[in-house]
Design a protein around this motif. Structure first.
Motif, PDB file in Angstrom:
ATOM      1  N   GLU A 356       0.881  -1.167   0.000  1.00 48.63           N
ATOM      2  CA  GLU A 356       0.000   0.000   0.000  1.00 48.63           C
ATOM      3  C   GLU A 356       0.917   1.215   0.000  1.00 48.63           C
ATOM      4  O   GLU A 356       1.427   1.642   1.021  1.00 48.63           O
ATOM      5  CB  GLU A 356      -0.903  -0.021   1.238  1.00 48.63           C
ATOM      6  N   GLY A 357       1.149   1.749  -1.207  1.00 45.48           N
ATOM      7  CA  GLY A 357       2.291   2.605  -1.455  1.00 45.48           C
ATOM      8  C   GLY A 357       2.428   3.865  -0.632  1.00 45.48           C
ATOM      9  O   GLY A 357       3.452   4.087   0.018  1.00 45.48           O
ATOM     10  N   LEU A 362       3.128  -2.472   4.235  1.00 45.32           N
ATOM     11  CA  LEU A 362       3.361  -3.732   3.540  1.00 45.32           C
ATOM     12  C   LEU A 362       2.608  -4.815   4.285  1.00 45.32           C
ATOM     13  O   LEU A 362       2.660  -4.875   5.517  1.00 45.32           O
ATOM     14  CB  LEU A 362       4.856  -4.066   3.510  1.00 45.32           C
ATOM     15  N   LEU A 363       1.881  -5.660   3.567  1.00 42.27           N
ATOM     16  CA  LEU A 363       1.100  -6.684   4.240  1.00 42.27           C
ATOM     17  C   LEU A 363       1.054  -7.973   3.440  1.00 42.27           C
ATOM     18  O   LEU A 363       1.178  -7.972   2.216  1.00 42.27           O
ATOM     19  CB  LEU A 363      -0.317  -6.189   4.535  1.00 42.27           C
ATOM     20  N   GLU A 364       0.896  -9.072   4.157  1.00 45.10           N
ATOM     21  CA  GLU A 364       0.741 -10.382   3.551  1.00 45.10           C
ATOM     22  C   GLU A 364      -0.560 -10.980   4.060  1.00 45.10           C
ATOM     23  O   GLU A 364      -0.823 -10.991   5.266  1.00 45.10           O
ATOM     24  CB  GLU A 364       1.918 -11.289   3.915  1.00 45.10           C
ATOM     25  N   VAL A 365      -1.384 -11.457   3.126  1.00 41.78           N
ATOM     26  CA  VAL A 365      -2.667 -12.054   3.497  1.00 41.78           C
ATOM     27  C   VAL A 365      -2.774 -13.441   2.885  1.00 41.78           C
ATOM     28  O   VAL A 365      -2.204 -13.722   1.822  1.00 41.78           O
ATOM     29  CB  VAL A 365      -3.859 -11.177   3.048  1.00 41.78           C
ATOM     30  N   THR A 366      -3.503 -14.321   3.534  1.00 42.94           N
ATOM     31  CA  THR A 366      -3.719 -15.668   3.025  1.00 42.94           C
ATOM     32  C   THR A 366      -4.823 -15.660   1.981  1.00 42.94           C
ATOM     33  O   THR A 366      -5.515 -14.660   1.778  1.00 42.94           O
ATOM     34  CB  THR A 366      -4.103 -16.626   4.158  1.00 42.94           C
ATOM     35  N   ALA A 367      -5.017 -16.811   1.345  1.00 41.22           N
ATOM     36  CA  ALA A 367      -6.111 -16.943   0.382  1.00 41.22           C
ATOM     37  C   ALA A 367      -7.455 -16.734   1.060  1.00 41.22           C
ATOM     38  O   ALA A 367      -8.426 -16.311   0.420  1.00 41.22           O
ATOM     39  CB  ALA A 367      -6.051 -18.314  -0.287  1.00 41.22           C
ATOM     40  N   ASP A 368      -7.515 -17.006   2.377  1.00 40.57           N
ATOM     41  CA  ASP A 368      -8.743 -16.777   3.157  1.00 40.57           C
ATOM     42  C   ASP A 368      -8.813 -15.356   3.705  1.00 40.57           C
ATOM     43  O   ASP A 368      -9.661 -15.056   4.548  1.00 40.57           O
ATOM     44  CB  ASP A 368      -8.833 -17.775   4.312  1.00 40.57           C
ATOM     45  N   GLY A 377       6.243   1.759   7.180  1.00 41.44           N
ATOM     46  CA  GLY A 377       7.480   2.491   6.980  1.00 41.44           C
ATOM     47  C   GLY A 377       7.253   3.702   6.102  1.00 41.44           C
ATOM     48  O   GLY A 377       6.137   4.212   6.002  1.00 41.44           O
ATOM     49  N   PRO A 378       8.299   4.157   5.432  1.00 44.11           N
ATOM     50  CA  PRO A 378       8.170   5.333   4.563  1.00 44.11           C
ATOM     51  C   PRO A 378       7.372   4.990   3.312  1.00 44.11           C
ATOM     52  O   PRO A 378       7.200   3.818   2.974  1.00 44.11           O
ATOM     53  CB  PRO A 378       9.624   5.673   4.223  1.00 44.11           C
ATOM     54  N   PRO A 379       6.860   6.000   2.607  1.00 45.79           N
ATOM     55  CA  PRO A 379       6.148   5.740   1.352  1.00 45.79           C
ATOM     56  C   PRO A 379       6.972   4.836   0.433  1.00 45.79           C
ATOM     57  O   PRO A 379       8.169   5.042   0.251  1.00 45.79           O
ATOM     58  CB  PRO A 379       5.961   7.141   0.766  1.00 45.79           C
ATOM     59  N   THR A 380       6.323   3.829  -0.122  1.00 43.89           N
ATOM     60  CA  THR A 380       7.009   2.772  -0.854  1.00 43.89           C
ATOM     61  C   THR A 380       6.332   2.556  -2.196  1.00 43.89           C
ATOM     62  O   THR A 380       5.140   2.233  -2.247  1.00 43.89           O
ATOM     63  CB  THR A 380       6.991   1.460  -0.034  1.00 43.89           C
ATOM     64  N   TYR A 381       7.078   2.732  -3.272  1.00 42.06           N
ATOM     65  CA  TYR A 381       6.497   2.576  -4.601  1.00 42.06           C
ATOM     66  C   TYR A 381       6.031   1.136  -4.839  1.00 42.06           C
ATOM     67  O   TYR A 381       4.914   0.877  -5.279  1.00 42.06           O
ATOM     68  CB  TYR A 381       7.498   2.994  -5.675  1.00 42.06           C
TER      69      TYR A 381
END
Length: 395
Positions: A356-357, A362-368, A377-381
């Motif tokens: 999410e720039g 930054l995130l990780e999600v499961t198929a569920d 953190g800082p803005p991330t492209y």
């Protein structure tokens, strides 16, 4: 909705806090193990972080985006602040040495923006069994770039036009293939209203294309013989004009397109259309969901003329079937929103890694759709999850 930072606040944040990311969620039993490679929006270095947020390694150059090869080298650039147009691309070793550089495409500049791809891998992130080959090792590089056209060189915009170009360079710096968006207006599905809007716009950035990937090996071509999905063809996206398309690399014409018209019965209408989207790509063979298109739909108001779509105030990640446009998977919540930038990566265990720039989340999600890792953190492209061995085996 997360607060949208201004450019000044973004700069202050980076100057004060550097590239640190604070991890707020970490479920080690459900994450895909590896490191994280963020492409920050500001700053002059690139750092690899672990899943606890600690810096593992730092390279002396940034990227727009930065991509890591299997040998631990990265593709980055020579900028110190800002990422709008990159004058020079570099391949830098794990030890920080410049192995290859390129800047002589147009007026002694690479003019790169938003994306590029390397030989051996269609999307630029980890795919089991695929190895990216950098120019320093004999591979070609596909580059998205800008070219300015004068009013007398085109009839798209009343003034100077900021055109999008994709070109391919061999290891010696020779341009071996080139495609210009302005040559293919008729492929883009614009109606008269959209064309008039583009011509009269105060902005000369008519498409703002932000992604280019190879189609790569896939079931649509291998099993069903669908030539639109030839592995050498390219998938590109226009944020401002709300279309995603596949370019036939031989002819240069679009052979598949979703948008910019999302009226009833048109491709993607059932998805509600996409708004200022980023990082559209075909999920590579060997990963869960292979053959589907994965995209970060920012949700920002965009489009041209009466094809313009209103903003919806939140973002989502979409996975859909490119043949019948059925929705396969979607992730969204009341917090997910970035008006620009952002990306999504399919991981080998079926999870999806999301950037999410603007908020630098930054995130990780499961198929569920369970949140199993999150960092701020800082803005991330854009950012990528990379295997441990890409870094540790080269230390």
């Amino acid at each position: 909705m997360r607060c949208v930072r201004t450019s000044i606040i973004m700069l202050i944040f980076v100057l004060l806090f550097g590239c640190k990311y604070k991890v707020t969620v970490h479920n080690p039993e459900k994450v895909w193990p590896g490191y994280v490679l963020p492409s920050r929006s500001l700053g002059s270095t690139t750092s690899v972080i672990d899943l606890d947020g600690s810096i593992v390694k730092t390279y002396p150059c940034p990227g727009f985006p930065v991509k890591m090869l299997n040998d631990g080298s990265i593709i980055c650039n020579n900028l110190k602040v800002g990422r709008l147009v990159v004058p020079e691309l570099r391949q830098v070793s794990s030890g920080g040495d410049v192995l290859w550089s390129f800047r002589n495409w147009s007026h002694n500049s690479a003019k790169q923006h938003h994306d590029f791809q390397l030989s051996g891998n269609p999307v630029g992130y980890y795919v089991p069994g695929m190895a990216m080959v950098g120019p320093a090792d004999g591979g070609n590089i596909l580059i998205m770039a800008n070219r300015t056209l004068a009013p007398w060189e085109q009839d798209i915009h009343f003034g100077f036009l900021k055109d999008d170009v994709v070109y391919e360079v061999d290891p010696l710096g020779n341009v071996v293939w080139e495609w210009s968006a302005s040559d293919h207006v008729d492929d883009m599905g614009f109606n008269d209203s959209a064309l008039k809007s583009i011509r009269r716009s105060l902005s000369n950035d008519w498409l703002h294309m932000n992604t280019v990937s190879y189609i790569g090996p896939n079931k649509w071509y291998e099993e069903f013989g669908d030539e639109r999905f030839h592995p050498e063809n390219l998938i590109v996206g226009s944020a401002k004009s709300n279309w995603i398309a596949i370019i036939d690399k031989k002819s240069g014409h679009f052979v598949w397109r979703m948008g910019p018209d999302y009226s009833e019965g048109m491709p993607g209408a059932n998805l509600g259309g996409v708004r200022f989207s980023h990082n559209a790509h075909l999920i590579p063979k060997g990963l869960p969901g292979e053959g589907n298109i994965l995209i970060f739909d920012n949700g920002t108001s965009s489009g041209r003329g009466d094809l313009k779509l209103k903003g919806v105030g939140n973002s989502r990640v979409l996975e859909f079937n490119p043949i019948d446009f059925t929705l396969v998977w979607e992730y969204s919540d009341d917090k997910l929103f970035s008006p620009n930038m952002s990306s999504a990566q399919r991981l080998p265990n079926g999870n999806t890694f999301i950037t999410e720039g603007l908020s630098g989340t930054l995130l990780e999600v499961t198929a569920d759709k369970e949140l199993v890792w999150e960092a701020h953190g800082p803005p991330t492209y854009r950012s990528y999850r990379i295997p441990f061995e890409w870094v540790s085996s080269n230390e």
